[in-house]
Scaffold this motif. Structure first.
Motif, mmCIF file in Angstrom:
data_model
loop_
_atom_site.group_PDB
_atom_site.id
_atom_site.type_symbol
_atom_site.label_atom_id
_atom_site.label_comp_id
_atom_site.label_asym_id
_atom_site.label_seq_id
_atom_site.Cartn_x
_atom_site.Cartn_y
_atom_site.Cartn_z
ATOM 1 N N GLN A 68 0.849 -1.194 0.000
ATOM 2 C CA GLN A 68 0.000 0.000 0.000
ATOM 3 C C GLN A 68 0.881 1.240 0.000
ATOM 4 O OE1 GLN A 68 -2.799 -0.150 3.224
ATOM 5 N NE2 GLN A 68 -3.943 -1.870 2.350
ATOM 6 N N VAL A 69 0.485 2.206 -0.826
ATOM 7 C CA VAL A 69 1.240 3.459 -0.924
ATOM 8 C C VAL A 69 0.282 4.632 -1.005
ATOM 9 C CG1 VAL A 69 3.265 2.438 -2.035
ATOM 10 C CG2 VAL A 69 1.373 3.250 -3.448
ATOM 11 N N ARG A 70 0.761 5.788 -0.597
ATOM 12 C CA ARG A 70 -0.039 7.003 -0.704
ATOM 13 C C ARG A 70 0.018 7.534 -2.137
ATOM 14 N NH1 ARG A 70 1.247 11.377 1.201
ATOM 15 N NH2 ARG A 70 3.493 11.006 1.485
ATOM 16 N N ALA A 71 -1.054 8.216 -2.536
ATOM 17 C CA ALA A 71 -1.123 8.935 -3.805
ATOM 18 C C ALA A 71 -1.707 10.303 -3.502
ATOM 19 C CB ALA A 71 -1.966 8.194 -4.829
ATOM 20 N N GLY A 72 -1.006 11.359 -3.880
ATOM 21 C CA GLY A 72 -1.404 12.704 -3.470
ATOM 22 C C GLY A 72 -2.529 13.288 -4.297
ATOM 23 N N GLU A 73 -2.826 14.529 -4.016
ATOM 24 C CA GLU A 73 -3.867 15.264 -4.737
ATOM 25 C C GLU A 73 -3.280 15.865 -6.003
ATOM 26 O OE1 GLU A 73 -6.875 19.090 -4.048
ATOM 27 O OE2 GLU A 73 -5.545 18.387 -2.443
ATOM 28 N N GLY A 74 -4.098 15.898 -7.070
ATOM 29 C CA GLY A 74 -3.684 16.494 -8.320
ATOM 30 C C GLY A 74 -2.881 15.532 -9.183
ATOM 31 N N LEU A 75 -2.079 16.103 -10.084
ATOM 32 C CA LEU A 75 -1.276 15.296 -11.001
ATOM 33 C C LEU A 75 0.053 14.950 -10.338
ATOM 34 C CD1 LEU A 75 -0.825 14.107 -13.859
ATOM 35 C CD2 LEU A 75 0.139 16.335 -14.514
ATOM 36 N N GLY A 76 0.410 13.694 -10.353
ATOM 37 C CA GLY A 76 1.671 13.275 -9.752
ATOM 38 C C GLY A 76 1.950 11.821 -10.040
#
Length: 607
Positions: free
Chosen positions: A551-559
């Motif tokens: 499991q990993v984080r994914a931020g807000e917006g394009l990235g």
């Protein structure tokens, strides 16, 4: 002028000649030493010195059979005196070489008198290629050169004690033996050499002999207790303890033969004439096979001639054989022979560096009468007593050739340039830059042997750590990670492997798994996935490859975010866990490598 005055003047001339020979040798060898740099174990020792306090446990750690508290103490100081301080290392190397050479000259004068003949074994020691590979390796210098100094100094003190019975000479012999033991376990054989030389060539009273051997034996007993306690309790860098054991007789016999016939004999005769490069900064002996057999014939002839004419020459050669077997062969059989085998280690002259001093001493005992010795010859000397001169000339020419052939390589240049380039790179990136912490190239420090000590963060963190963020793996939305290329420059990270192109704008992903078929099937292993996203809010992605899930984080917006996944299979499954939905674009999976098309920092490598 009296006979005594002539002898005095002759002795002064011999001493002056010997000193000139030593000085010329130092200039000659400095040309090689100054081009060397740190390598392999050198980094490990200095990094460990930086990380450790000056404690008993640090000093008495046994490294694969090597106990060298003196060497570890110097490494501890080096880490605090600039780390990879070439000037200090080279100065210490030449100083120890000078001390070892002068100590041997002193021993030869004590045993045989100030006669011109002692310049022959001295010249052998000064020229022999047997010592050259160890001079190009700092860790080997820390072991072998102190022993080359301690051995003749201890023997000289013992000879003086045998002659005049003063106990201070015994104290000096013990002190020099202890000095050798602080750097190399082979120094334990110094008292054995004292015993054999005393029994074979010197004539002390038994009372005087026992007065010396009680402190010698006490010193060896104390050292043996410390050594074997540390040997079985020291945890190695692979988190294992040592269990020394002899290999089978076939392996032991092959190594004895290989190290003797391909190492000891050729290098004693000016070889090996050719070298087998190990990277750019080191080489093993590679004597041509015809010269190996020719060398064995010459060695047999030299031994035969000496035994035929010189009284007790047979004992001198037996001393060399015993020392070679016990000090050079057995330790390798107990420690490292199973790792690389006799076909490789049999060509390693580093194991023979300190033996050069013993060979020089044995040459003297086999051919030169001791000072004041009565009836040294078994038969009258003949007109052929100068027959050794052509052989000495050939050995001298071969030695110069062999050393020049060894020096005809970059030596430390490649590693030095890599470290300098990597340091420049770290000094030029912004503070806090994310740097993937990979292992340095095997030519700098082999990860297979040194594990975490071969990481860039360790090797480059001496003497002070850099203000960057070191990452052991890529996980989560890391911004602009960088990594080192093969020449020590920092480049952006790219994922080398399989690529799933973006579908349309992006693929919506929610709590239910969305499967992305890979262009090919991945075998079992650990992989890094790079997932591009366009999210309305921060969320968490669950990424699965076969049975492996992370499991990993994914931020807000394009990235983009990275996931380290162990597994295998032909598809990647992604879903969100306990957060907003995501929208996934391009996916890459494989291993992180430097992007050769990305901008390099610095643009040009050092050197």
């Amino acid at each position: 002028m009296t006979v005594q005055g002539l002898r005095s003047r002759g002795g002064d001339a011999v001493l002056a000649t010997g000193l000139v020979m030593v000085a010329v040798q130092l200039v000659w060898k400095f040309e090689l030493v100054r081009r060397t740099y740190f390598r392999q174990d050198d980094f490990h020792y200095i990094i460990r010195g930086q990380e450790s306090g000056f404690t008993w446990d640090y000093l008495m750690w046994v490294d694969v059979g090597h106990l060298l508290p003196g060497g570890f103490g110097i490494s501890w100081a080096m880490a605090r005196l600039g780390g990879y301080n070439e000037v200090l290392a080279h100065t210490m190397t030449i100083a120890l070489q000078a001390g070892a050479s002068l100590a041997l000259l002193r021993l030869l004068r004590l045993l045989f008198g100030a006669r011109p003949a002692i310049l022959v074994p001295l010249g052998f020691y000064l020229l022999t290629p047997m010592t050259i590979p160890s001079l190009s390796w700092w860790a080997a210098v820390l072991e072998t050169l102190p022993l080359q100094l301690a051995l003749p100094m201890a023997l000289s003190s013992h000879v003086l004690y045998v002659r005049d019975g003063r106990i201070r000479h015994v104290v000096a012999a013990c002190a020099w033996t202890l000095f050798g033991l602080l750097f190399f376990v082979k120094a334990a054989f110094i008292p054995v050499l004292m015993l054999v030389i005393t029994a074979g060539w010197l004539t002390p009273g038994w009372k005087r002999l026992w007065r010396a051997w009680l402190p010698y034996a006490a010193l060896l007993a104390a050292y043996s207790w410390v050594f074997f306690t540390g040997l079985y309790s020291s945890v190695q860098i692979n988190n294992a303890t040592q269990t020394p054991g002899l290999p089978d007789a076939g392996v032991a016999g092959e190594f004895f033969w290989m190290l003797g016939s391909r190492g000891l004999v050729p290098s004693a005769l000016g070889g090996p004439w050719q070298w087998r490069p190990i990277g750019d900064d080191y080489a093993m002996a590679a004597p041509p096979e015809p010269l190996v057999w020719a060398g064995l014939v010459v060695a047999a002839a030299v031994v035969t001639v000496s035994v035929r004419w010189r009284r007790r020459a047979w004992l001198a050669w037996l001393v060399l054989l015993g020392y070679f077997l016990l000090a050079d062969v057995v330790p390798v059989l107990l420690g490292r022979i199973e790792l690389l085998g006799p076909a490789v280690l049999g060509f390693e002259l580093r194991y023979l560096a300190a033996t050069a001093t013993v060979v020089a001493l044995v040459l003297g005992l086999a051919f030169i009468p001791l000072d004041g010795e009565e009836r040294p010859w078994l038969r009258p000397r003949t007109r052929l007593r100068w027959a050794w001169a052509p052989l000495a000339a050939a050995v001298t020419a071969g030695s110069v050739w062999s050393v020049a052939a060894y020096a005809d390589r970059p030596l430390g240049g490649t590693v030095r340039h890599y470290v300098e380039t990597a340091r420049q790179a770290l000094s030029r990136v912004p503070e806090g830059t994310a740097v993937l912490d990979t292992h340095v190239p095997p030519g700098v420090a082999a990860a297979a042997f040194f594990h975490d000590y071969a990481l860039h963060s360790k090797v480059l963190g001496v003497p002070d750590p850099w203000p960057v963020t070191w990452l052991r793996e890529l996980s989560g939305p890391v911004q602009h990670p960088m990594t080192f290329d093969a020449r020590g420059r920092l480049r952006p990270v790219t994922i080398q492997g399989l690529r799933i192109p973006q579908r349309g704008n992006c693929v919506p992903v929610g709590p239910g798994e969305v499967r992305f078929r890979l262009p090919g099937r991945l075998p079992g292993g650990a992989y890094t996935a790079q997932i591009t996203y366009l999210n309305g809010a921060e969320t968490t992605l669950s990424v699965r490859l076969g049975l492996g899930v992370t499991q990993v984080r994914a931020g807000e917006g394009l990235g983009r975010t990275f996931a380290r996944i162990p597994g295998e299979g032909g598809e990647l499954a992604i879903r969100t866990t306990g957060g907003p939905d995501a929208c996934v674009g391009e996916i890459r999976i494989g291993r992180p490598v430097p992007d050769e098309d990305g901008a390099a920092v610095p643009p040009r490598p050092a050197g």
